[in-house]
Design a protein around this motif. Structure first.
Motif, short mmCIF file in Angstrom:
data_model
loop_
_atom_site.label_atom_id
_atom_site.label_comp_id
_atom_site.label_asym_id
_atom_site.label_seq_id
_atom_site.Cartn_x
_atom_site.Cartn_y
_atom_site.Cartn_z
N ALA A 284 -30.03 15.10 -14.04
CA ALA A 284 -29.74 16.18 -13.09
C ALA A 284 -29.59 17.53 -13.81
N GLY A 285 -29.92 17.55 -15.10
CA GLY A 285 -29.93 18.83 -15.83
C GLY A 285 -28.59 19.16 -16.48
N ILE A 286 -27.67 18.20 -16.52
CA ILE A 286 -26.39 18.49 -17.16
C ILE A 286 -26.44 18.01 -18.61
N ASP A 287 -26.19 18.92 -19.52
CA ASP A 287 -26.26 18.60 -20.93
C ASP A 287 -24.94 17.96 -21.36
N THR A 288 -24.90 16.64 -21.28
CA THR A 288 -23.62 15.95 -21.51
C THR A 288 -23.17 16.08 -22.96
N LYS A 289 -24.13 16.30 -23.85
CA LYS A 289 -23.75 16.43 -25.27
C LYS A 289 -22.87 17.67 -25.45
N THR A 290 -23.35 18.78 -24.85
CA THR A 290 -22.57 20.02 -24.95
C THR A 290 -21.22 19.84 -24.26
N GLY A 291 -21.25 19.21 -23.08
CA GLY A 291 -20.01 19.01 -22.34
C GLY A 291 -19.01 18.21 -23.17
N LEU A 292 -19.52 17.14 -23.79
CA LEU A 292 -18.63 16.31 -24.62
C LEU A 292 -18.11 17.10 -25.81
N MET A 293 -18.98 17.95 -26.36
CA MET A 293 -18.56 18.74 -27.52
C MET A 293 -17.36 19.63 -27.14
N TYR A 294 -17.47 20.26 -25.96
CA TYR A 294 -16.37 21.12 -25.53
C TYR A 294 -15.08 20.31 -25.31
N CYS A 295 -15.26 19.02 -25.02
CA CYS A 295 -14.09 18.18 -24.79
C CYS A 295 -13.72 17.42 -26.06
N THR B 287 -16.81 27.31 -16.16
CA THR B 287 -16.61 25.87 -15.95
C THR B 287 -17.96 25.14 -16.04
N SER B 288 -19.03 25.77 -15.54
CA SER B 288 -20.34 25.12 -15.62
C SER B 288 -20.77 24.98 -17.06
N LYS B 289 -20.48 26.03 -17.85
CA LYS B 289 -20.85 25.97 -19.26
C LYS B 289 -20.10 24.82 -19.93
N MET B 290 -18.84 24.70 -19.57
CA MET B 290 -18.01 23.69 -20.22
C MET B 290 -18.48 22.28 -19.92
N ILE B 291 -18.94 22.02 -18.68
CA ILE B 291 -19.40 20.65 -18.40
C ILE B 291 -20.85 20.44 -18.84
N LEU C 16 -15.36 16.60 -15.23
CA LEU C 16 -16.51 16.54 -14.33
C LEU C 16 -16.04 16.24 -12.90
N ALA C 17 -15.10 15.28 -12.82
CA ALA C 17 -14.61 14.89 -11.50
C ALA C 17 -13.95 16.08 -10.82
N GLU C 18 -13.15 16.78 -11.57
CA GLU C 18 -12.46 17.93 -10.98
C GLU C 18 -13.47 19.01 -10.57
N TYR C 19 -14.46 19.17 -11.43
CA TYR C 19 -15.49 20.18 -11.15
C TYR C 19 -16.18 19.87 -9.81
N PHE D 263 -20.56 4.72 -21.33
CA PHE D 263 -20.54 5.04 -19.91
C PHE D 263 -21.96 5.33 -19.47
N ASP D 264 -22.45 4.52 -18.51
CA ASP D 264 -23.88 4.64 -18.23
C ASP D 264 -24.20 5.75 -17.23
N GLY D 265 -23.19 6.42 -16.67
CA GLY D 265 -23.47 7.48 -15.71
C GLY D 265 -24.03 8.75 -16.36
N PHE D 266 -23.86 8.88 -17.69
CA PHE D 266 -24.29 10.12 -18.35
C PHE D 266 -25.80 10.33 -18.27
#
Ligand code: ADP
Length: 701
Positions: A562-573, A620-624, A584-587, A553-556
């Protein structure tokens, strides 16, 4: 009229019968009183006074006068000598008088002064004790209130979101899943608040035990690696949460089996490690464990030395001695977001004193600190602790969020343990694999069961009363016609010492695993020993098998910019990308409404409401993976819990701007974020948590 009769001046004597110049002094001498001229006379010899003394005849009449001249110079010399001696005498008298007065004051006045000083001192110390007590109460009610607020607030969120999750579960599965996922996060917050509370209460109890002299050292044999393992386990995740490195450096030759108060040693290490993480924002925390290099023999006492160094805020030299005072917390303004009672180091030092140990600290303000504790412990056996760091990393650091790695509904295993709870835990851990699991509560029972039925694997506790694991294994293998003659038997043991593995393998076990059981390690073992044909790979909920590569997914990349750590977010998921995207969409979709709620709380000055809303934002911010926003939200939550309206007003705009920019970045990176609203997750309304419940809490200091 007086005339000369004798003039002893040999060079120019006055003639006999010459008239002597008349003066008042001469006249007084003529009347019988010795006297001296008041005014000197001057002649070719110099300046002189004349002194006269009457000479009496036998009947007491003045028969003549003897006069003597003396120079003015001599007279004045005499006079000043006399003045000097008078002054000296007075000075001596003065000194004497003063000394006597001083002695008198020492004897009589000083005790009064001392008493007064003592009273003053007592007054100051009573006042400061009183102040410490008030500070303590204020601090405690604050420290206790914060986690209780979190528990109540989070519980409120759980209640609401579970209702929402229930309502959505039929209609919109991914929204319902997101709701349940945040419920999990809230529950985790409740758990951590509960732990904070417990830690505070324990500190207070320990401290009052110390104050009342009821704290005792209870010594027993223990394993060094088990203590190090527990404290490292506890700290590694805290360090990871703050993106700090946790480095362990344990001397491999240290003795494993020691005799001492394991619980207190653990408490001391936990304390200084916790502080190191608490007071460090970036860099690392290092635990170095050493001991006297020559002391390794059983019976000897080794001075165990644990140094915990950090790259944190450091301590000013003038504050170093305050560190160990009870209730003392340094730089409260700077550390206002750090939880603590100010009791930890006071307790630590006291515990060490009871164990003949000590604590020292070196620190550079702004750079970091090193706390070193030294504690003497008796050595039980010379067996070394070995490469602790490697074992620890293998066991803990590799852990990822758990999901079972296989299913084996056709497999049958036997678990043997004399402690019922251990059986329950093992069965619970393996439940999702769908294996058929039998249990035996002792060695003898396991031998009976193994005689009746073939198992694919047997997990055998080693240390059991009556018949231990080794004996049970021997009998299972030896029974004539046993269906389990060749069954792999894995030893379950609490014995994590280096060399244990070799010992159990030599006893005939196929393998060994330590308790408490790490479910990943257990599954790995089972995968190794279960027959391959009975193992099924676990499909993910999206129907993908593990290891299948999800479409990239190239949006990551844009999100990361934009400062979002997608690795951490993915880890939580659990690395479930589509789940992460739905979160993310819901957020993003909720952001507007939640920002409005924050504005509302601010305008109503509803700080409990603000705290709950901003707490949810933190989680929720931590999670994403929006960690900066999560951190800001945490600060605001703290301020809201304290009712610090100035701080909230100051930073509210920055928080909502950041929130808006994170949400905007998600919206532009994720097409579904824009349309998500239509799928309808419902609007989650923040409202203050039950006001009446909040109100019974003590007022913030
Ligand atoms: P607290 O519960 O406040 O952490 P402690 O008694 O454990 O209480 O520590 C007392 C104070 O010492 C702390 O409030 C903090 O100011 C300071 N302190 C302790 N450890 C460190 C450290 N590693 N780095 C900087 N300051 C520290």
């Amino acid at each position: 009229m007086f005339t000369f009769t004798v003039d002893p001046d040999l060079e120019s004597p006055a003639d006999f019968g010459d008239i002597v110049e008349y003066t008042a002094a001469l006249d007084r001498a003529g009347h019988g009183t010795s006297s001296v001229d008041e005014v000197p006379y001057t002649d070719s010899w110099g300046e002189f006074y004349s002194a006269y003394s009457p000479v009496f005849d036998s009947s007491g009449n003045v028969a003549g006068i003897i006069a003597a001249d003396f120079s003015v110079e001599w007279f004045e010399e005499q006079l000043s000598a006399q003045t000097r001696s008078t002054v000296i005498s007075y000075a001596v008298i003065l000194v004497l008088v003063l000394s006597v007065a001083a002695i008198l004051s020492l004897v009589t006045v000083r005790p009064f002064v001392r008493m007064q000083a003592q009273l003053l001192e007592e007054k100051v110390s009573a006042e400061s004790a009183n102040r410490a007590k008030s500070d303590f109460l204020a601090n405690m009610s604050h420290e206790i209130r914060t986690p209780i607020n979190a528990v109540l607030g989070m519980n409120e969120m759980i209640v609401r979101e579970s209702a929402q999750g229930r309502a959505l579960s039929g209609a919109d599965v991914s929204a319902a899943r997101a709701a349940f996922e945040s419920i999990g996060l809230y529950a985790r917050d409740v758990e951590s608040a509960g732990h904070s509370l417990l830690a505070i209460v324990n500190d207070i109890l320990d401290f009052s035990k110390i104050e009342s002299g009821h704290m005792n050292v209870v010594e027993a044999p223990y394993q060094l690696s088990s203590v190090l393992n527990d404290v490292s386990n506890m700290i590694v995740f805290k360090a990871r949460d703050k993106a700090l490195d946790f480095i362990i450096d344990v001397d491999e030759s240290l003795p494993e089996n020691l005799f001492g108060d394991e619980i207190r040693v653990r408490q001391i290490l936990t304390n200084i490690l916790n502080n190191a993480v608490k007071y460090t924002e970036k860099g690392s925390v290092t635990m170095t464990v050493r001991g006297d290099s020559e002391v390794r023999a059983p019976g000897q006492v080794i001075r165990l030395k644990v140094a915990v160094s950090d790259t944190g805020i450091g301590i000013k030299p003038e504050d170093l001695e305050k560190l160990f005072a009870k209730f003392e917390r340094l730089e409260l303004d700077r550390n206002s977001t750090v939880e603590g009672t100010g009791l930890g180091l006071a307790i630590t030092r006291h515990l060490l004193k009871m164990m003949d140990g000590e604590i020292s600290v070196e620190s550079e303000y702004g750079k970091g600190s090193v706390f070193t504790v030294t504690v003497p412990q008796k050595i039980i056996s010379a067996e070394p602790v070995g490469d602790f760091q490697k074992r620890f990393e293998e066991n803990v650091l590799e852990k990822k969020p758990y999901s079972e790695s296989f299913r084996a509904p056709d497999a049958r295993i036997l678990i043997v343990d004399d402690t019922k709870m251990n059986l329950t835990v093992a069965v619970g851990l393996l439940k999702n694999t769908e294996m058929r699991i039998d249990t035996a509560d002792g060695g003898a029972r396991s031998v009976e069961m193994a005689a009746e039925r073939a198992y694919d694997v047997i997990l055998m506790d080693q240390r059991m009363p009556e018949m231990d694991g080794t004996e049970a294994l021997r009998r299972i293998r030896a029974a004539a016609g046993s269906p389990n003659e060749k069954t792999p038997v894995v030893c379950l043991t609490a014995d994590a010492v280096a060399g244990a593995r070799e010992r159990y393998l030599a006893d005939g076990f196929s393998d060994y695993i330590t308790k408490p059981i790490d479910v990943r390690a257990l599954e790995k073992l089972l995968l190794k020993y279960l027959p391959a044909e009975k193992i099924e790979a676990v499909p993910t909920e999206d129907g993908e098998t593990p290891g299948a590569v999800a479409p990239a997914f190239d949006g990551f990349a844009a999100l990361r910019e934009a400062g979002i750590d997608t690795k951490t977010g993915l880890m939580y998921c659990r690395d479930d990308e589509s789940f992460y995207r739905s979160l993310l969409a819901e957020y993003a979709q909720e952001a507007r409404e939640k920002t409005n709620a924050l504005h509302r709380f601010l305008s109503k000055e509803d700080w409990p409401g603000y705290a709950v809303a901003v707490h949810a934002l933190k989680s929720t911010s931590k999670m994403i993976g929006a960690s900066e926003l999560s951190r800001c939200a945490a600060e605001m939550e703290k301020a809201a819990n304290e009712g610090n309206s100035a701080a909230i007003r100051r930073s509210h705009a920055a928080l909502s701007d950041l929130y808006a920019s994170v949400a905007a970045a998600i919206r532009s990176a994720l097409p579904e974020a824009e349309t998500y609203a239509e799928s309808g997750t419902g609007v989650l309304e923040f409202a203050p948590a039950e006001d009446d419940v909040m109100e019974f809490l003590p007022d913030d200091p």
